[in-house]
Scaffold this motif. Structure first.
Motif, short mmCIF file in Angstrom:
data_model
loop_
_atom_site.label_atom_id
_atom_site.label_comp_id
_atom_site.label_asym_id
_atom_site.label_seq_id
_atom_site.Cartn_x
_atom_site.Cartn_y
_atom_site.Cartn_z
N UNK A 1 0.77 -1.44 -0.08
CA UNK A 1 0.00 -0.15 0.18
C UNK A 1 0.99 1.37 0.07
N UNK A 2 0.30 2.31 -0.95
CA UNK A 2 1.31 3.74 -1.05
C UNK A 2 1.17 4.64 0.15
N UNK A 3 0.08 4.01 1.18
CA UNK A 3 -0.65 5.30 2.01
C UNK A 3 -1.36 4.79 2.41
N UNK A 4 -1.16 4.97 4.27
CA UNK A 4 -2.22 4.87 5.04
C UNK A 4 -3.58 5.70 5.51
N UNK A 5 -4.56 4.79 4.39
CA UNK A 5 -5.73 5.51 5.02
C UNK A 5 -7.71 5.22 4.09
N UNK A 6 -8.32 5.46 3.85
CA UNK A 6 -9.23 5.03 3.69
C UNK A 6 -9.82 5.57 1.98
N UNK A 7 -10.12 3.88 1.29
CA UNK A 7 -9.88 4.56 0.08
C UNK A 7 -11.72 5.00 -0.39
N UNK B 1 3.09 10.59 4.92
CA UNK B 1 3.82 9.98 4.12
C UNK B 1 2.57 8.99 2.82
N UNK B 2 3.96 9.33 1.80
CA UNK B 2 3.41 8.81 -0.04
C UNK B 2 4.32 7.69 0.08
N UNK B 3 4.38 6.34 0.16
CA UNK B 3 5.08 5.35 0.15
C UNK B 3 5.59 4.95 -1.17
N UNK B 4 6.28 4.15 -2.11
CA UNK B 4 6.77 3.73 -3.30
C UNK B 4 5.69 1.99 -3.06
N UNK B 5 4.98 2.09 -4.00
CA UNK B 5 4.81 0.58 -3.71
C UNK B 5 5.04 -0.44 -3.98
N UNK C 1 -6.56 -1.83 -6.21
CA UNK C 1 -7.59 -3.23 -5.16
C UNK C 1 -6.65 -4.80 -5.70
N UNK C 2 -7.69 -4.98 -7.47
CA UNK C 2 -6.86 -6.49 -7.76
C UNK C 2 -5.57 -7.22 -7.35
N UNK C 3 -3.95 -5.69 -7.38
CA UNK C 3 -2.81 -6.17 -7.19
C UNK C 3 -2.57 -5.59 -5.74
N UNK C 4 -3.03 -4.67 -5.21
CA UNK C 4 -2.35 -4.39 -3.28
C UNK C 4 -2.59 -5.57 -2.18
N UNK C 5 -2.30 -5.93 -1.31
CA UNK C 5 -2.07 -7.41 -0.86
C UNK C 5 -3.73 -6.54 0.75
#
Length: 253
Positions: free
Chosen positions: A138-144, A167-171, A249-253
């Motif tokens: 995930x590239x960030x913590x938060x609600x979709x 923070x924005x993180x590299x996926x 969402x089909x790729x993120x854990x």
């Protein structure tokens, strides 16, 4: 005198009514024209142009005869569709007529065997890079707050809520191939190339922490979340497979 005034009023009324008729064909909105070329502007890269029009950067490079590292210049016209230029017939014939050196069959077999052994790991490595296998996070913590919708130009990815400066993180591991704000609607944007198949994008940032050409690791802080180019603090995150948007969402854990 009264007759003349009455006639003037009548003429004015008729003129007023006629002015509300449908506009002539010369004033109508012209039909939309399919865009076939893009003129390179300041801040454009081949990657950002491909991203804007939903193309594979390799396809654009091939169509326009642009070789790696895909350098372009302001004012250059980039074709967005068309056939890939082929090598000249003369060049092909020259290769066909090139003399072939004679060699000892045993020596040739030994050399071929050695080459296959030494080149095997390289071929496997290349195949791995092209297979499209990426370990996503995930590239960030938060609600979709907005989901991907196929075919909707406003929903090519997901929006993740957050606070300014988070923070924005590299996926995933990769190389930054675009860092800027030249793409309308994305604000301050980063595009990361993960392999020959997948790219990811991080939009609406407050501040970019990496530059084009930077190597990044999965989970590395690459930007600060913000609201550039939009109306609230959020991260717009996209994944492109061979140039086409897919549901993150089909790729993120």
């Amino acid at each position: 005198m009264f007759k003349i005034l009455g006639l003037l009023v009548l003429l004015q009324a008729v003129s007023s009514c006629s002015s509300h008729k449908a506009p002539s064909s010369s004033l109508r909105q012209p039909p939309s024209i399919k865009i076939t070329h893009h003129t390179v502007g300041k801040g454009d890269t081949l990657y950002s142009i491909a991203w804007r029009y939903g193309k594979d950067f390799r396809q654009l490079a091939a169509i326009n005869g642009i070789r790696s590292p895909y350098q372009i210049y302001p004012g250059q016209r980039i074709r967005l569709a068309g056939s890939v230029p082929t090598k000249s017939t003369a060049s092909t014939q020259k290769k066909q007529k090139a003399p072939v050196a004679k060699a000892n069959p045993k020596t040739t077999q030994t050399t071929t065997a050695k080459k296959s052994l030494t080149s095997s790991p390289k071929r496997q490595s290349t195949a791995s890079r092209r297979s499209g296998s990426v370990n996503w996070r995930w590239p960030a913590k938060g609600k979709v707050i907005s989901h991907f919708r196929s075919g909707d130009p406003l929903r090519k990815g997901v929006d993740i809520a957050g606070e300014k400066g988070e923070s924005v993180l590299a996926a995933a591991d990769g190389t930054v191939i675009y860092a800027g704000s030249a793409l309308r609607g994305y604000g301050k944007l980063l595009i990361v190339k993960h392999n020959e198949v997948y790219l990811s994008a991080y939009a609406h940032n407050h501040r970019l922490l990496v530059k084009e050409g930077s190597r990044v690791k999965a989970g590395q802080r690459i930007a600060e979340l913000g609201s550039s180019g939009t109306d609230r603090n959020k991260l717009h995150f996209e994944i492109r497979k061979n140039g086409q948007p897919v549901d993150p969402l089909a790729y993120l854990p």
